[in-house]
Design a protein around this motif. Structure first.
Motif, PDB file in Angstrom:
ATOM      1  N   ASP A   6      22.025   6.836 -20.820  1.00  0.00           N
ATOM      2  CA  ASP A   6      20.740   7.415 -21.208  1.00  0.00           C
ATOM      3  C   ASP A   6      19.570   6.923 -20.366  1.00  0.00           C
ATOM      4  O   ASP A   6      18.434   7.359 -20.567  1.00  0.00           O
ATOM      5  CB  ASP A   6      20.445   7.110 -22.681  1.00  0.00           C
ATOM      6  CG  ASP A   6      20.462   5.615 -22.983  1.00  0.00           C
ATOM      7  OD1 ASP A   6      20.909   4.826 -22.112  1.00  0.00           O
ATOM      8  OD2 ASP A   6      20.031   5.226 -24.087  1.00  0.00           O
ATOM      9  N   ALA A   7      19.834   6.021 -19.407  1.00  0.00           N
ATOM     10  CA  ALA A   7      18.720   5.459 -18.646  1.00  0.00           C
ATOM     11  C   ALA A   7      19.206   4.739 -17.399  1.00  0.00           C
ATOM     12  O   ALA A   7      20.367   4.315 -17.318  1.00  0.00           O
ATOM     13  CB  ALA A   7      17.925   4.488 -19.520  1.00  0.00           C
ATOM     14  N   GLN A   8      18.311   4.608 -16.449  1.00  0.00           N
ATOM     15  CA  GLN A   8      18.500   3.713 -15.311  1.00  0.00           C
ATOM     16  C   GLN A   8      17.313   2.749 -15.324  1.00  0.00           C
ATOM     17  O   GLN A   8      16.193   3.134 -14.997  1.00  0.00           O
ATOM     18  CB  GLN A   8      18.558   4.469 -13.991  1.00  0.00           C
ATOM     19  CG  GLN A   8      18.894   3.562 -12.801  1.00  0.00           C
ATOM     20  CD  GLN A   8      18.897   4.307 -11.482  1.00  0.00           C
ATOM     21  OE1 GLN A   8      17.833   4.535 -10.905  1.00  0.00           O
ATOM     22  NE2 GLN A   8      20.083   4.688 -11.006  1.00  0.00           N
ATOM     23  N   ILE A   9      17.578   1.503 -15.728  1.00  0.00           N
ATOM     24  CA  ILE A   9      16.522   0.506 -15.834  1.00  0.00           C
ATOM     25  C   ILE A   9      16.595  -0.388 -14.602  1.00  0.00           C
ATOM     26  O   ILE A   9      17.581  -1.090 -14.393  1.00  0.00           O
ATOM     27  CB  ILE A   9      16.673  -0.330 -17.116  1.00  0.00           C
ATOM     28  CG1 ILE A   9      16.779   0.569 -18.348  1.00  0.00           C
ATOM     29  CG2 ILE A   9      15.491  -1.289 -17.271  1.00  0.00           C
ATOM     30  CD1 ILE A   9      17.042  -0.180 -19.637  1.00  0.00           C
ATOM     31  N   VAL A  10      15.549  -0.344 -13.790  1.00  0.00           N
ATOM     32  CA  VAL A  10      15.517  -1.118 -12.549  1.00  0.00           C
ATOM     33  C   VAL A  10      14.697  -2.379 -12.810  1.00  0.00           C
ATOM     34  O   VAL A  10      13.463  -2.357 -12.795  1.00  0.00           O
ATOM     35  CB  VAL A  10      14.917  -0.306 -11.393  1.00  0.00           C
ATOM     36  CG1 VAL A  10      15.013  -1.100 -10.090  1.00  0.00           C
ATOM     37  CG2 VAL A  10      15.618   1.046 -11.257  1.00  0.00           C
ATOM     38  N   TYR A  11      15.396  -3.478 -13.069  1.00  0.00           N
ATOM     39  CA  TYR A  11      14.725  -4.747 -13.340  1.00  0.00           C
ATOM     40  C   TYR A  11      14.266  -5.373 -12.025  1.00  0.00           C
ATOM     41  O   TYR A  11      14.981  -5.351 -11.025  1.00  0.00           O
ATOM     42  CB  TYR A  11      15.669  -5.711 -14.054  1.00  0.00           C
ATOM     43  CG  TYR A  11      15.997  -5.326 -15.471  1.00  0.00           C
ATOM     44  CD1 TYR A  11      15.180  -5.711 -16.527  1.00  0.00           C
ATOM     45  CD2 TYR A  11      17.146  -4.578 -15.762  1.00  0.00           C
ATOM     46  CE1 TYR A  11      15.487  -5.362 -17.833  1.00  0.00           C
ATOM     47  CE2 TYR A  11      17.454  -4.225 -17.063  1.00  0.00           C
ATOM     48  CZ  TYR A  11      16.621  -4.620 -18.090  1.00  0.00           C
ATOM     49  OH  TYR A  11      16.923  -4.272 -19.379  1.00  0.00           O
ATOM     50  N   VAL A  12      13.071  -5.948 -12.053  1.00  0.00           N
ATOM     51  CA  VAL A  12      12.528  -6.651 -10.898  1.00  0.00           C
ATOM     52  C   VAL A  12      12.400  -8.119 -11.284  1.00  0.00           C
ATOM     53  O   VAL A  12      11.479  -8.512 -12.003  1.00  0.00           O
ATOM     54  CB  VAL A  12      11.156  -6.088 -10.478  1.00  0.00           C
ATOM     55  CG1 VAL A  12      10.681  -6.748  -9.182  1.00  0.00           C
ATOM     56  CG2 VAL A  12      11.205  -4.571 -10.324  1.00  0.00           C
ATOM     57  N   ASP A  13      13.366  -8.929 -10.845  1.00  0.00           N
ATOM     58  CA  ASP A  13      13.319 -10.362 -11.120  1.00  0.00           C
ATOM     59  C   ASP A  13      12.342 -10.999 -10.144  1.00  0.00           C
ATOM     60  O   ASP A  13      12.382 -10.720  -8.945  1.00  0.00           O
ATOM     61  CB  ASP A  13      14.706 -10.980 -10.960  1.00  0.00           C
ATOM     62  CG  ASP A  13      14.765 -12.413 -11.473  1.00  0.00           C
ATOM     63  OD1 ASP A  13      13.861 -12.825 -12.237  1.00  0.00           O
ATOM     64  OD2 ASP A  13      15.704 -13.136 -11.106  1.00  0.00           O
ATOM     65  N   THR A  14      11.461 -11.838 -10.655  1.00  0.00           N
ATOM     66  CA  THR A  14      10.410 -12.423  -9.819  1.00  0.00           C
ATOM     67  C   THR A  14      10.415 -13.938  -9.935  1.00  0.00           C
ATOM     68  O   THR A  14      10.867 -14.492 -10.938  1.00  0.00           O
ATOM     69  CB  THR A  14       9.019 -11.914 -10.247  1.00  0.00           C
ATOM     70  OG1 THR A  14       8.745 -12.348 -11.592  1.00  0.00           O
ATOM     71  CG2 THR A  14       8.950 -10.397 -10.190  1.00  0.00           C
ATOM     72  N   PRO A  15       9.883 -14.635  -8.922  1.00  0.00           N
ATOM     73  CA  PRO A  15       9.670 -16.076  -9.074  1.00  0.00           C
ATOM     74  C   PRO A  15       8.714 -16.342 -10.225  1.00  0.00           C
ATOM     75  O   PRO A  15       7.882 -15.494 -10.563  1.00  0.00           O
ATOM     76  CB  PRO A  15       9.042 -16.483  -7.729  1.00  0.00           C
ATOM     77  CG  PRO A  15       9.408 -15.396  -6.777  1.00  0.00           C
ATOM     78  CD  PRO A  15       9.466 -14.142  -7.590  1.00  0.00           C
ATOM     79  N   GLY A  16       8.821 -17.511 -10.827  1.00  0.00           N
ATOM     80  CA  GLY A  16       7.927 -17.858 -11.916  1.00  0.00           C
ATOM     81  C   GLY A  16       6.500 -18.028 -11.427  1.00  0.00           C
ATOM     82  O   GLY A  16       6.249 -18.689 -10.421  1.00  0.00           O
ATOM     83  N   LEU A  17       5.543 -17.423 -12.136  1.00  0.00           N
ATOM     84  CA  LEU A  17       4.134 -17.604 -11.811  1.00  0.00           C
ATOM     85  C   LEU A  17       3.743 -19.031 -12.165  1.00  0.00           C
ATOM     86  O   LEU A  17       3.988 -19.493 -13.281  1.00  0.00           O
ATOM     87  CB  LEU A  17       3.280 -16.604 -12.592  1.00  0.00           C
ATOM     88  CG  LEU A  17       3.338 -15.153 -12.082  1.00  0.00           C
ATOM     89  CD1 LEU A  17       2.841 -14.197 -13.147  1.00  0.00           C
ATOM     90  CD2 LEU A  17       2.523 -15.000 -10.811  1.00  0.00           C
ATOM     91  N   HIS A  18       3.118 -19.743 -11.228  1.00  0.00           N
ATOM     92  CA  HIS A  18       2.834 -21.146 -11.452  1.00  0.00           C
ATOM     93  C   HIS A  18       1.594 -21.575 -10.685  1.00  0.00           C
ATOM     94  O   HIS A  18       1.104 -20.869  -9.805  1.00  0.00           O
ATOM     95  CB  HIS A  18       4.025 -22.009 -11.009  1.00  0.00           C
ATOM     96  CG  HIS A  18       4.346 -21.901  -9.560  1.00  0.00           C
ATOM     97  ND1 HIS A  18       5.020 -20.819  -9.028  1.00  0.00           N
ATOM     98  CD2 HIS A  18       4.063 -22.710  -8.505  1.00  0.00           C
ATOM     99  CE1 HIS A  18       5.151 -20.975  -7.730  1.00  0.00           C
ATOM    100  NE2 HIS A  18       4.571 -22.110  -7.372  1.00  0.00           N
ATOM    101  N   GLU A  19       1.087 -22.740 -11.047  1.00  0.00           N
ATOM    102  CA  GLU A  19      -0.034 -23.356 -10.345  1.00  0.00           C
ATOM    103  C   GLU A  19       0.388 -24.737  -9.889  1.00  0.00           C
ATOM    104  O   GLU A  19       1.417 -25.258 -10.297  1.00  0.00           O
ATOM    105  CB  GLU A  19      -1.254 -23.456 -11.265  1.00  0.00           C
ATOM    106  CG  GLU A  19      -1.834 -22.097 -11.639  1.00  0.00           C
ATOM    107  CD  GLU A  19      -3.111 -22.211 -12.440  1.00  0.00           C
ATOM    108  OE1 GLU A  19      -3.502 -23.352 -12.788  1.00  0.00           O
ATOM    109  OE2 GLU A  19      -3.726 -21.172 -12.728  1.00  0.00           O
TER     110      GLU A  19
END
Length: 306
Positions: free
Chosen positions: A61-74
């Protein structure tokens, strides 16, 4: 387009979903669990993920394109830190849905800063409370969901356990509800946008992090020098780059034993993932300041242009 095709497009959901959060909340673990196979390396060390990686979940019922990203950090000021934040932040403007991940029972200043970054996002945001299975008192979960829902106008708030693959159907139901309708964006047999050469690089780096995460936290990277395939055999030669001579000694170990362990573990992971025999040769070399050299990082594949 025929009437039947139009109806199909109306029923089928497809789009991009960014996984964002502070480092080490389980974004890569969630992606691998949803796909049922490893496309993004995962360890307990923060900032293991350095690249933006697509994981494509093919459903009826779907094509879910996940975008894994680096963790946002300071806190980090090197070219590598800037690259990772840029890779994570740039994904927010290019997706149809954002998944904001936190840990159950833990709300930090870093979580708050990531949520502040989402204030200007136009896409709907689904909140995920990961590691919900770790809450000994399950009565704490509902108040935590209510508290999180009060911090932002989320499309949904879903508690999950990525490690145990628990409640992932509920998460994907919420995502499908928020995704646009339309045809698949990628071929139906494609799982990721990354090739075997990239995966080999990451699997070596994963073993470096697992075995030497305390002694060598972020001072190493991997470069593939040669990748050749002969039938089902892949011959791979790779360089492990470190920043100091002392770090090279750590990676090599007494009599070369540590490097052999890293290579053996990475080779087994490659054979499992790639489905064939692998001959892996590793070298360990020193290149001072590699993590703060933007031009060098780009040559090593660290480019947010993707």
């Amino acid at each position: 387009m025929t009437e039947t095709e139009s109806a199909t497009d109306t029923d089928f959901a497809s789009g991009f979903v960014a996984l964002v959060g502070r480092p080490n909340v389980g974004k890569s673990t969630l992606l691998n669990a949803v796909l049922g196979q490893k496309v993004s390396i995962a360890t307990r060390k923060p900032q293991t993920t350095r690249h933006r990686i697509l994981g494509i979940h093919q459903r009826d019922d779907a094509q879910i394109v996940y975008v894994d990203t680096p963790g946002l950090h300071e806190g980090g000021r090197t070219a590598m830190n800037r690259y990772m934040n840029e890779a994570a932040g740039s994904a927010l403007g290019d997706v149809d849905v954002v998944v904001f991940m936190i840990e159950a029972g833990r709300w930090t200043d870093a979580d708050k800063r990531v949520l502040q970054r989402l204030q200007t996002v136009r896409a709907p945001v689904v909140a995920v409370i990961n590691k919900a299975d770790r809450l000994r008192d399950k009565n704490r979960l509902l108040p935590e969901i209510e508290a999180l829902a009060g911090r932002y106008d989320f499309a949904a708030v879903v508690p999950v356990s990525a490690l145990k693959s628990d409640k992932l159907d509920a998460l994907e139901s919420a995502l499908i509800e928020a995704l646009p309708r339309g045809p698949a964006l990628f071929p139906r047999d494609q799982i990721t946008d990354r090739d075997e050469r990239f995966m080999a690089t990451e699997l070596i780096r994963e073993q470096l992090t697992l075995m030497l995460g305390d002694e060598l936290p972020y001072a190493s990277t991997v470069e593939i020098e040669a990748f050749e395939q002969e039938g089902q055999l892949r011959r791979i030669a790779a360089i492990i780059w470190v920043e100091r001579v002392g770090q090279r000694r750590i990676v090599i170990g007494e009599g070369g034993e540590q490097a052999k362990r890293i290579g053996a573990a990475a080779r087994l992971q490659m054979e499992h993932l790639l489905g064939g025999r692998v001959y892996l040769k590793l070298w360990v070399k020193v290149r001072e300041g590699w993590s703060d050299d933007a031009r060098l990082l780009k040559s090593l594949g660290y480019s947010a242009d993707r």
